[in-house]
Design an enzyme around this catalytic site. Structure first.
Site, PDB file in Angstrom:
ATOM      1  N   GLY A 499       4.809   5.858   0.309  1.00  0.00           N
ATOM      2  CA  GLY A 499       3.686   6.768   0.363  1.00  0.00           C
ATOM      3  C   GLY A 499       4.034   8.096   1.016  1.00  0.00           C
ATOM      4  O   GLY A 499       3.418   9.111   0.735  1.00  0.00           O
ATOM      5  N   VAL A 503      13.281   7.121   0.215  1.00  0.00           N
ATOM      6  CA  VAL A 503      14.281   6.511   1.081  1.00  0.00           C
ATOM      7  C   VAL A 503      15.623   6.493   0.370  1.00  0.00           C
ATOM      8  O   VAL A 503      15.715   6.105  -0.804  1.00  0.00           O
ATOM      9  CB  VAL A 503      13.875   5.064   1.438  1.00  0.00           C
ATOM     10  CG1 VAL A 503      14.848   4.477   2.436  1.00  0.00           C
ATOM     11  CG2 VAL A 503      12.468   5.040   2.001  1.00  0.00           C
ATOM     12  N   ASP A 616      -0.700  -1.543   8.989  1.00  0.00           N
ATOM     13  CA  ASP A 616      -0.235  -1.610   7.607  1.00  0.00           C
ATOM     14  C   ASP A 616       0.754  -2.751   7.441  1.00  0.00           C
ATOM     15  O   ASP A 616       1.824  -2.580   6.881  1.00  0.00           O
ATOM     16  CB  ASP A 616       0.375  -0.263   7.207  1.00  0.00           C
ATOM     17  CG  ASP A 616       0.356  -0.074   5.689  1.00  0.00           C
ATOM     18  OD1 ASP A 616      -0.311  -0.872   4.999  1.00  0.00           O
ATOM     19  OD2 ASP A 616       1.020   0.852   5.204  1.00  0.00           O
TER      20      ASP A 616
END
Ligand SMILES: *[C@@H]1O[C@H](CO)[C@@H](O)[C@H](O)[C@H]1NC(C)=O
Ligand SMILES: *[C@@H]1O[C@H](CO)[C@@H](O)[C@H](O)[C@H]1NC(C)=O
Ligand SMILES: *[C@@H]1O[C@H](CO)[C@@H](O)[C@H](O)[C@H]1NC(C)=O
Ligand SMILES: *[C@@H]1O[C@H](CO)[C@@H](O)[C@H](O)[C@H]1NC(C)=O
Length: 806
Positions: A499, A503, A616
């Site tokens: 989000g 990476v 999360d």
């Protein structure tokens, strides 16, 4: 006659001049020099002017009329020393310091935006500038330094900063903050003003705008505009001829002083926030601890360490000690020394219970990452350096084992505390050695400074400097964008996209594999970023992903993590797209992962002074290392909160529906707290257990909810066997995971267990767990809680999303 008249005129002029000097109204063009008289208040109690300190002149307000000068306010606090050849001049454009020869303006004392018409030194110690309507346009009371005088208030957001030492007026390392949340808190300055760095708090949350007030009877109190919120001292001590002064002293303690106006009297402390001189955090710097010498504080280094700067406690202690992990003879080269009855900031990377002192000690000795192990009540906690906030306490049962070279071979840096060593040196030798060392140090500092100032244009936030200061060389390494490019081979190998950014895989110069998350959002708030970095780097636990470094260059921000070769848990548990059919984890591994994640979460919720709520938790954020040891990642929503206040404002939230606790959507379900993480964890646990269950669902178009309901009914209530081929052992473990999972997903936050009890339940006996009620939300299919589409709700989150989704 004429002579007499002349004499009379002269005398009256002299008298009026004297009267004027003693009087307080100051006209435009009035000036002071370092050697001239000061501007004295009407009664002569306070004066504004120059004061000669050890380092040079400062401009300040002080108590006049006493032999010793008590400075109550300092101009330009950050940089108070002024040259000898200056003039302080009151002009229409400001109260300015000019060079006496060139009339160049060096600095300005006030920051009023209106034209000045006059000034006055008040009897209460307030120095005021007026405009032509005689309205106050600037006053020293609005800009307190380390002291508060009767009549002065510290407004919401206001603060006092301690001085560097008894005699050094420059800013020191402690801060008193009148917070907007109505709480009056004392902090260590180089922290980040979170609970971890606070050492005193009035705990007066939940009032409106609260001010700290001092009255001329010595009454010090918090006031919310209508009533007294808290009395710090009692009222009614008004004695004529006595003055009061509240000051945040250099040693971090807020004290109230009084003295009479008699010349020979002196200031007496009549109240202080604490009698414990070791309470202020940071008084003793890293790797040192505070203990008591008579009534006073005294800092001591850990065994084998030496003071970084002799005589400067707050600089802490250092050692050049390094443990080589490749060394196979580790335990023979070192021994453990013990430090008793000292408590430290809790920041462990591994904890185990039920150990003896001896096994704790040996465990640390055998672990090359372990420098210190804390032993308390049968629990052994391993820590890395630096250690912070060490404090002796007679009642503390803590024991610290510190690694040390065998046979007492300790390495002391520079000319450190070990007196034996110093006696061998003559004074001359000492001077030569310290000269050379200081020279080298100076050069080093100079080159580092030049290097950094060159590189860091646009990097203007103090936050990072403070951060590095606080965390020392163990702070995560800072990389330039070019270095990040090199590490990732120009971003050639993409691992995934989350989000908050992409990476990439990378390799550090020393060969270590890393995952680099390049953040795509460009928040230009360095402080926030630093907070985020700090909050992750402060966590150190085997089940939490390790931050190795970061990059911050104007619009470029990246985080460097250890690389996790086995990717994330979702690859192994979803019965959906992301799951790899070739990948399957045995039930034992699954159980170990469940316990590991629970431990990591428990650490975040309770492990350190600050509570971190993850917000999360989902399989994508559980990364697996080469041994499938789970590591929690993505602190994108981590919010630090005071222990007393675990109720979080949810201004910016984000998460994948399905794992998000109901109260996060609607307050009707309860208050958002660490129990919201427990819910997410519960859902994850159910998913993990589910992959091992192959209960044939009777309804053909079974939704997730029916499936869970069926499992609940058949397995937990009717106690049917999960699978014919399952061993007894596996069956028990899966049952446990299901039980705990259903407990964690109870609709009301209060009904869910804490992570602490989750760990106990998972590790304990299945028979001791009661069958939970069927969670209401899981029992009936609700379209907006559907799990098939991992929907990302992204609002104006103020946080940086850290690594995830790869
Ligand atoms: C003067 O400085 C204070 C903070 O020290 C600030 O709040 C205020 O806005 C400044 N006033 C002006 C006119 O710049
Ligand atoms: C606090 O003060 C600020 C600014 O003076 C004001 O906007 C705010 O409404 C006040 N809050 C309360 C709760 O009184
Ligand atoms: C503060 O002290 C005064 C008397 O000195 C008392 O009347 C008042 O109730 C006290 N307020 C609080 C909040 O303790
Ligand atoms: C330190 O703690 C132990 C208990 O662990 C206690 O017996 C001992 O008296 C304490 N030592 C000192 C110096 O207070």
């Amino acid at each position: 006659m004429a002579a007499l008249l002349a004499l009379f005129l002269f005398l009256s002029a002299a008298i009026s001049a004297a009267a004027l000097e003693g009087y307080s109204l100051i006209k435009l063009s009035s000036y002071l020099t370092p050697t001239s008289n000061s501007w004295v208040s009407h009664s002569g109690t306070f004066a504004f002017g120059f004061h000669n300190t050890e380092d040079g002149y400062i401009v300040c307000i002080f108590c006049a009329g006493f032999k010793e000068r008590t400075v109550v306010w300092t101009a330009n606090r950050e940089n108070p020393i002024v040259p000898d050849n200056v003039v302080l001049l009151l002009t229409e454009d400001g109260l300015v310091l000019q060079r006496s020869d060139s009339h160049d303006i060096i600095s300005r004392i006030d920051n009023s935006s209106q034209p000045i018409a006059g000034a006055e030194m008040h009897d209460n110690g307030n120095f005021v500038l007026y405009n032509s309507n005689h309205s106050v346009i600037w006053q020293s009371f609005d800009h307190p330094t380390d002291s508060l005088l009767p009549g002065q208030r510290l407004p919401p957001g206001g603060m006092l900063l301690s001085r560097a030492s008894e005699t050094d007026i420059k800013t020191g390392i402690f801060r008193l903050r009148m917070q907007y949340d109505a709480n009056l808190v004392l902090y260590y300055v180089y922290g980040l003003d979170t609970a971890i760095d606070a050492y005193y708090s009035t705990n007066t949350y939940g009032h409106g705008n609260v001010t700290l007030n001092l009255e001329n009877d010595g009454h010090l109190y918090l006031f919310d505009g209508f009533s007294v919120v808290l009395n710090l001292t009692t009222q009614g001590n008004h004695i004529i001829g006595t003055i009061y002064l509240a000051r945040l002293d250099w040693d971090g303690i807020l004290r109230l002083y009084s003295r009479s106006l008699q010349q020979e009297d002196s200031w007496k402390s009549i109240w202080s926030v604490t009698e414990d001189k070791c309470l202020p955090k940071g008084l003793c710097g890293i790797n040192s601890y505070c203990t008591y010498k008579d009534e006073d504080a005294d800092c001591r280094c850990l065994p084998g360490f030496g003071f970084a700067h002799e005589g400067e406690w707050s600089a802490g202690c250092t050692t050049n000690f390094r443990v080589d992990c490749r060394d196979t003879y580790l335990s023979r080269k070192y021994e453990m020394t013990s430090v008793r009855n000292v408590t430290w900031e809790d920041n462990y990377y591994s904890a185990s219970r039920g150990l003896t002192e001896e096994r704790c000690k040996q465990g640390c000795l055998d672990d090359c990452n372990c420098i210190v192990a804390f032993f308390k009540d049968g629990e052994c906690r391993k820590q890395k350096l630096p250690l912070s906030y060490g404090k002796f306490s007679v009642n503390a049962t803590d024991m610290a084992f510190v690694r040390k070279h065998f046979r007492g071979f300790t390495v002391a840096i520079f000319l450190t505390g070990s007196t034996g060593q110093r006696k061998g040196l003559t004074d001359l030798q000492k001077y030569v050695i310290s000269g050379v060392l200081l020279g080298i140090l100076g050069l080093l500092i100079l080159s580092v400074t030049i290097y950094y100032t060159r590189r860091q244009r646009g990097w203007c936030n103090q936050g990072l400097d403070k951060f590095v200061l606080k965390h020392g060389s163990l702070a995560p390494k800072r990389y330039s964008y070019n270095e990040i490019k090199k590490i990732t081979k120009s971003f050639s190998e993409k691992l995934g996209q989350g989000g908050y950014g992409v990476v990439y895989k990378g390799k550090l110069p020393d060969g270590q594999l890393v995952a680099v998350k390049v953040l795509k959002k460009t928040h230009d708030n360095a402080e926030e970023f630093v907070n985020e970095v700090a909050s992750i780097s402060r966590t150190s636990h085997v089940n939490i992903v390790n931050l190795l470094g970061f990059c911050y260059e104007r619009n470029k921000k990246a985080l460097v993590y250890e690389f996790m070769p086995n990717k994330s848990l979702d690859k192994f548990i979803y019965k959906s797209k992301s799951a790899d059919p070739n990948c399957s984890l045995g039930w034992k591994k699954m159980y170990d992962i469940a316990v590991g994640v629970a431990r990591g979460l428990e650490y975040l919720h309770r492990g350190c002074n600050t509570r971190i709520i993850h917000f999360d938790i989902k399989p994508q954020n559980i990364l697996l290392d080469e041994d499938f040891c789970p590591k929690i990642s993505d602190f994108g929503l981590a919010k630090l909160c005071m222990k007393k206040q675990s109720i979080i404002s949810m201004l910016g939230t984000r998460g994948t529906i399905g794992y998000i606790a109901p109260e996060v959507f609607s307050r009707n379900f309860g208050v958002v707290s660490h129990k919201s993480d427990v819910y997410s964890y519960g859902i994850m646990l159910l998913r993990m257990a589910e992959t091992r269950t192959t209960v044939e669902t009777k309804s053909s178009q079974s939704s997730e909810h029916y499936f869970l309901e069926e499992i609940y009914e058949h397995v937990l209530v009717q106690n049917e066997k999960i699978h014919d081929l399952m061993t007894k052992e596996e069956e028990e473990v899966i049952r446990k995971m299901l039980m705990v999972g259903f407990w964690c997903t109870q609709t009301a936050p209060l009904d869910r267990p804490s992570m602490n009890s989750v760990v106990d339940m998972l590790q304990g006996n299945l028979q001791s767990i009661q069958v939970p009620p069927m969670p209401f939300l899981l029992s009936s299919p609700k379209p907006h809680f559907s799990c098939s589409l991992p929907l990302i709700v992204e609002t104006h989150s103020s946080s940086y999303g850290l690594i995830s989704h790869y």
